[in-house]
Design a protein around this motif. Structure first.
Motif, short mmCIF file in Angstrom:
data_model
loop_
_atom_site.label_atom_id
_atom_site.label_comp_id
_atom_site.label_asym_id
_atom_site.label_seq_id
_atom_site.Cartn_x
_atom_site.Cartn_y
_atom_site.Cartn_z
N ILE A 280 1.00 -1.23 -0.04
CA ILE A 280 0.03 -0.04 -0.05
C ILE A 280 0.90 1.35 -0.09
O ILE A 280 2.07 1.27 0.68
N CYS A 281 0.48 2.12 -0.71
CA CYS A 281 1.34 3.29 -1.03
C CYS A 281 1.74 4.14 0.35
O CYS A 281 1.50 3.39 1.48
N HIS A 282 2.75 5.13 0.28
CA HIS A 282 3.23 5.71 1.47
C HIS A 282 2.62 6.45 2.37
O HIS A 282 2.57 6.64 3.53
N ILE B 32 -11.19 10.07 -3.22
CA ILE B 32 -10.07 9.79 -4.39
C ILE B 32 -9.79 8.49 -4.39
O ILE B 32 -9.67 8.23 -5.54
N CYS B 33 -9.71 7.69 -3.34
CA CYS B 33 -9.23 6.24 -3.50
C CYS B 33 -9.96 5.56 -2.19
O CYS B 33 -10.22 6.10 -1.40
N ASP B 34 -9.59 4.21 -2.38
CA ASP B 34 -9.84 3.59 -1.31
C ASP B 34 -9.13 3.40 -0.25
O ASP B 34 -9.43 3.10 1.03
N CYS C 28 -1.45 13.14 -5.05
CA CYS C 28 -1.77 12.87 -3.78
C CYS C 28 -0.76 12.92 -3.00
O CYS C 28 -0.07 13.64 -2.26
N GLU C 29 -0.07 11.56 -2.91
CA GLU C 29 1.19 11.52 -2.06
C GLU C 29 2.26 12.27 -2.90
O GLU C 29 2.39 12.09 -4.20
N GLN C 30 2.97 13.24 -2.22
CA GLN C 30 3.85 14.08 -3.07
C GLN C 30 5.17 13.84 -3.23
O GLN C 30 5.93 12.96 -2.54
N ALA D 112 4.44 8.97 -10.62
CA ALA D 112 3.10 8.42 -9.62
C ALA D 112 3.89 7.72 -8.59
O ALA D 112 4.85 7.00 -8.67
N PRO D 113 3.06 7.81 -7.47
CA PRO D 113 3.60 7.42 -6.20
C PRO D 113 3.44 5.72 -6.42
O PRO D 113 2.57 5.15 -7.01
N SER D 114 4.36 4.89 -6.13
CA SER D 114 4.25 3.37 -6.10
C SER D 114 2.93 2.99 -5.41
O SER D 114 2.53 3.53 -4.32
N PHE D 115 2.36 1.85 -5.90
CA PHE D 115 1.09 1.55 -5.21
C PHE D 115 -0.16 2.47 -5.45
O PHE D 115 -0.99 2.24 -4.65
N CYS D 116 0.04 3.47 -6.31
CA CYS D 116 -1.30 4.44 -6.32
C CYS D 116 -1.93 4.03 -7.50
O CYS D 116 -1.81 4.29 -8.64
N ASP D 117 -3.02 3.41 -7.09
CA ASP D 117 -4.10 2.89 -8.12
C ASP D 117 -4.58 3.71 -8.85
O ASP D 117 -4.83 3.60 -10.18
N PRO D 118 -5.17 4.90 -8.58
CA PRO D 118 -5.85 5.79 -9.28
C PRO D 118 -4.73 6.32 -10.55
O PRO D 118 -5.24 6.28 -11.62
S1 SF4 Z 1 -4.44 8.44 -4.27
FE1 SF4 Z 1 -2.81 7.17 -4.57
S2 SF4 Z 1 -1.06 7.96 -3.07
FE2 SF4 Z 1 -3.03 8.92 -2.47
S3 SF4 Z 1 -3.69 7.40 -0.95
FE3 SF4 Z 1 -4.69 6.63 -2.87
S4 SF4 Z 1 -3.50 5.24 -3.55
FE4 SF4 Z 1 -2.10 6.21 -2.12
#
Ligand code: SF4
Ligand code: SF4
Lengths: 429, 392
Positions: free
Chosen positions: B78-80, B105-107, B246-248, B332-338
């Motif tokens: 899961i992302c950071h 924005i995401c799950d 999202c994750e910067q 993109a951040p690792s594991f960022c699904d969107p």
């Molecule tokens: S949008 Fe991407 S980076 Fe942000 S919480 Fe969701 S999966 Fe993580």
């Protein structure tokens, strides 16, 4: 690998019924162009089966195709295909499996080509990926109309009137007009009422079937066999008389087992001694489903409740479709699916299952590519462990990506979990 | 120049103050002030401003804090970002915040809202479900009810009801804020050497944790300073960065992109600050309605919004063309699904339109940039070698 010798398991009548129902659906789908029936691609959580039947359409569920591909060992290639065109290794493997299957000619689980969609019915709940999935499908089928139903999340642990109103308006202004246009039919209110009435009967029955796990031994496995039991209600048959017939037959079989004091039927054999009763959170692994199941069977571990079997509807708290309020009830149904519940609600539901079905342990199968389920699971586990003092176990796998099913890792973890359960039993005895 | 440097320094301090000192000081100056934290991407801060509140953007911990507790709450895949946010919550960095808002924005963000509820953080926790239906009587009404819900929670805390005049004032201030930010983007489009992307990023991010008036003052100084002939143009290509909403990305990563031969002239880093592409209507009798309308009609494209009818790939290419960019950097951040699920579709459009791109993944506390530098450098070189239209 498991050294269990496979045994011939007598097919129960319900199994035959289910097999035939699905075979008929796929045969109808392959003849859709000739019969003129319109084809709707849609999802399981928050599915609008009743409306699809009311408009005499035929459903295709990309998730079900993906899981079937996983079980038939085809998902690896499909996933690779999708990764070749730029899909990341880390995203939901259902999406990649589906995209890959389409790129490879859209051959469905029965080996026949699936018809192209006439409507993309994006009624999704509890997961953002569905939205992304349909953006992909929309590009693969340019020009096919998309009807989108946004299901608000139960963020406050309840359904507010504003949430229902939002959904009802979407039905009236977006979903129904598009379904009417594509099908060329007007919505028949009486027909929908009758279908909804069928739904509630099937829902009553499936809930009674899942509640049969109160018995010791439990007559069913609510996870591994449970995924078969939810097949008809989730895969397009909710609202039909066939579904009622199927669930009545299954219920009778289950009650017969209860009367005889029998445990669950598994593909490996009948469960003889019930040693551990578990509640399981998270979807199963499909690529090694049978080996996965056998790891439990061999230890006499049986599942008395699972959250995965509630993704297509939570009936535990009494929700049933209400024929008198069609749009409100369809809205409520969507909002009530398991992954649309907030985390405290999910914990409450699991707690209820652990206590009511007298589980000895709680196990999480964390799915690598499914954030909807997985994000937050560690806190949920910790919470249940602290509050109920129940031993918790944790394994990781994936839905349909065989690269993430490590038999030995899972076996090791399960062995320690079962040891822990054994020790606890001894202490409590 | 001095003023510009001071502003950048001040903004950088604010942006990475993991204790949100300035916001807490602002709150403590008056008893009925409330502090509301919100996660990325967009949240209509105007409504908080109008009820004596300050909406503070929480972007996680980046590379500024060691994550110890947060990792125990998340699986490796899961992302950071949520790890840092949980770390902040468990370390009491967020004490003093009255409520938390998790925009849909995401799950992961959605479930994080449930974790905050379970950990009993703040006086209220709200996952704010932005409508995916863009009709005013359908999605618009729902969005209004979501905003009203937030306002009712705040009223329970400080007793302040929404007043039309104050909301109209807030709208004017935030319109000004967006205009100033956009002005700097416009200046940078033509003369990106005047202000590096890392400095610009900090100027925006730093302003998202203080009252908007204060941010506007900072931005005005920057705009003024950028009128001067500062900096030296260099042989770099112009790129738009996409996927980092999202994750910067850490500041080091932004510096790396620039050092590798790219001027970042547009991006989606602090997208919430520029979410609305037009002004919200000012001085109306229904300012909430004006905010609803702006969201429905003037939202930018994003992975958080269903895009049928107005696909993001095309919108990204249009943005790149408007900015006269040479290419796109998908970061993109690792594991960022969107972000990941959008990428193939967006890249398909880039290919069709002949716009070059590269992609890579990062995480907010990445410390090694060598590989990325080489990759970006090769990308920049390939464009410089084959294209004539260069910045300098
Ligand atoms: S949008 Fe991407 S980076 Fe942000 S919480 Fe969701 S999966 Fe993580
Ligand atoms: S992320 Fe999970 S819930 Fe969502 S589509 Fe994939 S498997 Fe289903």
């Amino acid at each position: 690998m498991s050294n269990t010798k496979d045994m011939d398991v007598k097919k129960e009548e319900s199994m035959v019924l289910q097999k035939n129902m699905l075979a008929n659906l796929f045969s109808e789908l392959s003849n859709a162009k000739e019969s003129g029936k319109k084809v709707v691609y849609t999802f399981v959580p928050g599915n609008l089966s009743e409306l699809i039947h009311a408009f005499d359409m035929l459903p295709v569920y990309p998730e079900i195709n993906a899981l079937q591909s996983g079980m038939r060992k085809k998902s690896r290639d499909f996933i690779r295909e999708a990764e070749k065109v730029g899909h990341s290794e880390d995203v939901c493997t259902y999406v990649k499996c589906d995209v890959g299957m389409m790129m490879k000619g859209n051959i469905g689980p029965t080996g026949e080509k699936l018809p192209e969609p006439d409507l993309l019915l994006l009624s999704y709940t509890g997961c953002f990926t569905f939205m992304k999935w349909f953006e992909n499908l929309e590009r693969l089928y340019p020009g096919v109309p998309v009807a989108m139903l946004h299901t608000p999340y139960q963020e406050a642990g309840k359904i507010t009137p504003e949430m229902t109103e939002y959904m009802v308006k979407q039905f009236k202004t977006e979903i129904i007009p598009k379904m009417e246009k594509v099908s060329g039919k007007k919505l028949d209110d009486d027909k929908l009422k009758q279908i909804l009435n069928n739904s509630l009967q099937a829902e009553d029955l499936i809930q009674k079937i899942f509640e049969s796990t109160r018995n010791v031994p439990t007559p069913i496995d609510a996870y591994f066999a449970g995924v078969y039991y939810i097949g008809p209600i989730n895969a397009g048959f909710r609202g039909t008389s066939e579904a009622i017939n199927y669930y009545q037959t299954l219920y009778d079989e289950v009650m017969d087992r209860v009367d005889k004091g029998l445990g669950p039927v598994t593909p490996i054999g009948e469960m003889e001694e019930e040693r551990f009763r578990l509640v399981v959170e998270g979807p199963p692994n499909w690529t090694s489903f049978r080996e996965f199941w056998s790891l439990f069977y061999e230890k006499g571990a049986v599942t008395v409740a699972s959250t995965y079997t509630k993704v297509g509807g939570v009936y535990d708290y009494g929700f049933r479709h209400d024929p008198e309020h069609p749009f409100e009830t369809l809205s409520e149904y969507c909002m009530n699916c398991y992954t649309n519940l907030n985390l405290p609600q999910r914990v409450d539901l699991i707690r209820k299952c652990i206590t009511e079905y007298q589980a000895d342990g709680f196990l999480t199968n964390s799915i690598k590519s499914c954030n909807s389920f997985s994000a937050g699971q560690l806190l949920m586990m910790r919470n249940l462990e602290d509050e109920l003092g129940v031993p918790v176990g944790f394994i990781e796998s994936d839905l349909v990506d065989p690269r993430y099913f490590s038999y030995s890792n899972i076996k090791n973890r399960l062995d320690s979990f079962f040891q822990m359960l054994d020790q606890r039993k001894m202490i409590l005895a | 120049m001095k003023k510009l440097h001071e502003t950048i320094e001040k903004a950088a301090d604010l942006a990475f103050d993991m204790h949100f000192t300035a916001a807490k000081e602002w709150k403590s100056a008056q008893p009925d002030r409330v502090l509301i934290g919100h996660l990325p991407i967009y949240f209509p801060k105007e409504i908080i401003h109008a009820v004596n509140g300050l909406a503070v953007s929480i972007f996680g911990t980046g590379d500024r804090m060691q994550i110890i507790k947060g990792d125990a709450y998340y699986q490796s895949y899961i992302c950071h970002l949520p790890r840092g946010v949980i770390e902040l919550a468990l370390n009491d960095n967020l004490d003093g915040f009255d409520g938390f808002i998790f925009p849909s924005i995401c799950d992961v963000i959605r479930n994080l809202s449930g974790m905050f509820k379970m950990l009993e953080k703040g006086k209220f926790v709200k996952y704010m479900d932005f409508p995916q239906n863009f009709r005013s009587e359908v999605g618009g009404n729902f969005y209004r009810s979501e905003m009203e819900h937030v306002l009712s929670e705040i009223k329970k805390i400080n007793g302040v009801s929404l007043n039309i005049e104050r909301l109209n004032e807030a709208i004017v201030l935030f319109n000004k804020n967006r205009r100033l930010i956009n002005e700097i983007y416009d200046i940078r489009q033509e003369t990106p050497w005047k202000l590096t992307i890392s400095d610009f990023y900090q100027i925006i991010r730093g302003g998202m944790v203080v009252p908007v008036q204060q941010h506007n003052e900072m931005l005005e100084i920057v705009c003024e300073e950028l009128q001067h002939n500062i900096g030296e143009p260099m042989d770099k290509i112009k790129v738009v960065v996409s996927g980092a909403f999202c994750e910067q990305p850490p500041v080091g990563l932004l510096k790396t992109i620039e050092a590798a031969g790219c001027y970042v002239i547009d991006d989606d880093f602090t997208l919430g600050a520029r979410w609305l592409e037009a002004d919200v209507e000012e001085n109306t009798s229904d300012p909430i309605g004006a905010l609803v309308d702006a969201y429905l009609k003037h939202s930018t494209f994003s992975s958080a919004v269903y895009d049928v009818g107005n696909p993001k790939g095309e919108r990204l290419v249009a943005l790149a063309r408007k900015r006269k960019a040479d290419g796109i950097v998908f970061a993109a951040p690792s594991f960022c699904d969107p972000a990941m699920l959008d990428r193939p579709l967006m890249q398909m459009v880039c290919e069709r339109e002949g716009l070059r791109y590269i992609d890579f993944q990062y995480h907010e506390n990445i410390g090694q940039f060598k590989v990325i530098k080489e990759q970006v450098g090769a990308f920049s070189d390939s464009i410089k070698l084959w294209d004539d239209t260069l910045v300098a």
